[in-house]
Design a protein around this motif. Structure first.
Motif, PDB file in Angstrom:
ATOM      1  N   ARG A  13      38.804  37.169  46.357  1.00 61.54           N
ATOM      2  CA  ARG A  13      38.105  36.331  45.380  1.00 61.54           C
ATOM      3  C   ARG A  13      38.956  35.131  44.984  1.00 61.54           C
ATOM      4  O   ARG A  13      38.445  34.015  44.845  1.00 61.54           O
ATOM      5  N   MET A  71      43.093  38.824  39.598  1.00 64.09           N
ATOM      6  CA  MET A  71      41.930  38.625  40.448  1.00 64.09           C
ATOM      7  C   MET A  71      42.173  39.272  41.804  1.00 64.09           C
ATOM      8  O   MET A  71      43.306  39.317  42.285  1.00 64.09           O
ATOM      9  N   LYS A  72      41.111  39.742  42.421  1.00 63.40           N
ATOM     10  CA  LYS A  72      41.238  40.313  43.749  1.00 63.40           C
ATOM     11  C   LYS A  72      41.660  39.228  44.734  1.00 63.40           C
ATOM     12  O   LYS A  72      41.254  38.068  44.604  1.00 63.40           O
TER      13      LYS A  72
END
Length: 270
Positions: A85, A81-82
């Motif tokens: 985020r 995941m970024k």
């Protein structure tokens, strides 16, 4: 002789002409159409599956100090995941849970030994002062998550930028801060949710160890320099938390006064 007719369309977003399905300049679909329900559900399920698979890989990796940061800087980003985020997701879950529990505690009767915070010198009976305090703390539970999520990571990154100077770009520090702050929310959650001092101390210990090891691995620091930067970063982090809460408290009081919920100049029991 057959000649193929190539249809050229204009991008509805940026105006670039192209014969392809997608605009070569901005990537927009050249002939957009409203999606069908089937298409929408398929896209929604794909997003959930992708989010779930990335979340399963990212959260365990988060507990390895500095690992996700090194993966990110190495260019291995699609599998996780970024950072932003991840930080927002963990923060929203944490504060939704914490907010509901905090409101329950706020409604409890005021202990006889509770302290008094005089936000303005004025005489008021205990009942009204308690009601004012409940109103302020209720607003704090709604405001504090935003101030913490918005300001903590960027300001922590700024302190790291000051400590390391030109050795690293600010964007590197903020990515590192997203991971550190995400981990902090997770390890402090048990102590906060169960109102346990022992679990809070355990979470604090885990956080300090994590931060020290992460800084050592990511910034390749050693010895006295690492220790001094670690101590400074730790102090900066908790000062930022205190500042966020203080801002939330002040904003809650001002909002209560402006809306008329709290009489101007009233005393407040917290």
């Amino acid at each position: 002789m057959n000649m193929e007719v190539i249809e050229v369309r204009v991008c509805p977003d940026c105006g670039v002409a192209s014969s392809g399905t997608y605009c070569p300049a901005c990537g927009e679909e050249m002939e957009p159409a409203l999606p069908t329900v089937k298409h929408y559900l398929r896209e929604l399920s794909r997003e959930f599956v992708e989010l779930d698979s990335k979340l399963v890989r990212t959260v365990p990796a988060l507990f390895r100090p500095g690992f996700l940061m090194k993966e990110y800087t190495a260019g291995r980003r699609q599998r996780y995941m970024k950072p932003l985020r991840l930080y927002l997701l963990i923060g929203i879950v944490f504060f939704l849970f914490f907010g509901s529990m905090a409101k329950e505690k706020i409604q409890r009767p005021l202990p006889s030994h509770s302290g008094v915070l005089n936000l303005a010198v004025n005489t008021s009976n205990a009942t009204h002062a308690r009601q004012n305090g409940v109103a302020i703390l209720t607003y704090v539970t709604e405001i504090a998550p935003y101030t913490i999520l918005i300001f903590s990571a960027p300001l922590l990154a700024l302190s790291l930028k000051i400590l390391y100077g030109r050795r690293r770009l600010y964007v590197e520090h903020i990515i590192f801060s997203y991971y550190v702050c995400s981990l902090a929310l997770i390890v402090f959650a048990p102590g906060v949710s169960l109102d346990s001092g022992d679990l809070t101390i355990a979470g604090l210990t885990a956080f300090l160890i994590y931060l020290f090891v992460a800084m050592r691995r990511v910034y390749a620091d050693r010895g006295v320099a690492l220790f001094l930067r670690f101590v400074t970063t730790t102090v900066a982090y908790f000062c930022l938390m205190a500042l966020s809460l203080a801002i939330s408290l002040g904003a809650a009081y001002i909002y209560g006064v402006l809306t008329g919920v709290i009489p101007k100049g009233a005393s407040v029991y917290l």
